[in-house]
Design a protein around this motif. Structure first.
Motif: not given
Length: 276
Positions: A207-221, A143-148, A155-156
């Motif tokens: 899950d969409l708003d959970g910490d695990a989703a945010r951490a995973s997306v951040k790691k990929d990004q 996941n590489f969200p770059i458009f806001g 992504a989440r």
């Protein structure tokens, strides 16, 4: 950002204004894989990346040249440090193909990116049919969200769908013709999950708003920024960078060169281990 009319397939999409998350990652994440990666990135069209100031943002350096050339030499353009980024995790919910496949294609993409959608609709199904099904290729999504904010939602959502084994179905729904024009607000993302066959929508939204989703997306990004990518889609094929929704033959040449290299050098990784 609207997709240009009649886009050239070699063009990656670019953010006009990165999200706060993108800007923050861009500011603090150094180019971590060495000078050789800078050379690789420049040669194959990755946007240049500089971590010079807190307000530094992704630059509009859209590639407009010809399709990326892939040398017949299977070792040309391959960077071992990038090759090691393949996770080869058999339990990865956002991957398809055997963990010990000789070739791993890593895709860094955004669901709001028009060129990512073009690759997902036009090229990726052919690669799956030709190479994934016979065990040659594994595709690992990043996941590489770059458009806001809406990119972040999608992504989440993709990650959350993956937790119920429906990532690729969500991926297909989110990249369908006209899907991105409807936006990726949370209600829309939930509707896409339903279209994708996600059974427990309450769990999905949690899950969409959970910490695990945010951490995973951040790691990929941050991994994407770390290799110098600031545009989408960006790819690595066994350590060979490719930028943009290139023509099918660019990917087939790179995959076949990587498979040949794996055959002659024993470079295919074992499950859970990066290729060496």
């Amino acid at each position: 950002m609207p997709t240009p009319k009649n886009p050239k397939p070699s063009q990656p999409s670019q953010p006009s204004q990165p999200s706060p998350t993108s800007r923050s990652a861009n500011a603090r994440k150094p180019l971590v894989y060495g000078a050789v990666v800078v050379v690789a990135a420049g040669l194959l069209g990755f946007a240049s990346y500089r971590a010079t100031a807190p307000d530094d943002t992704a630059k509009d350096t859209t590639a407009t040249g010809p399709a990326a050339e892939v040398s017949a030499d299977p070792d040309a353009g391959v960077y071992p440090e990038l090759e090691k980024l393949a996770r080869r995790d058999a339990d990865d919910k956002l991957a398809i193909g055997p963990a010990d496949a000789p070739v791993v294609l890593i895709e860094y993409a955004d669901f709001k990116c028009g060129y990512c959608g073009k690759f997902a609709r036009d090229t990726e199904p052919k690669l799956i049919e030709k190479y994934v099904k016979d065990g040659t290729l594994r595709i690992e999504w990043r996941n590489f969200p770059i458009f806001g904010e809406e990119s972040e939602n999608a992504a989440r959502g993709a990650w959350a769908a993956g937790q119920q084994d429906r990532f690729w179905e969500f991926h297909r729904a989110a990249y369908a013709e006209g899907a991105k024009e409807k936006g990726f607000g949370k209600d829309r993302v939930k509707a896409l999950a339903e279209d994708a066959g996600v059974k427990d929508l309450d769990r999905f939204m949690k899950d969409l708003d959970g910490d695990a989703a945010r951490a995973s997306v951040k790691k990929d990004q941050e991994q994407a920024y770390g290799i110098g990518a600031t545009s989408t889609p960006s790819f690595l094929i066994n350590g060979r960078p490719i930028a943009g929704a290139q023509p099918d033959e660019t990917f087939t040449r790179a995959i076949e060169a990587a498979a040949e290299r794996a055959k002659t050098t024993g470079a295919a990784g074992k499950a859970g281990e990066p290729a060496k």
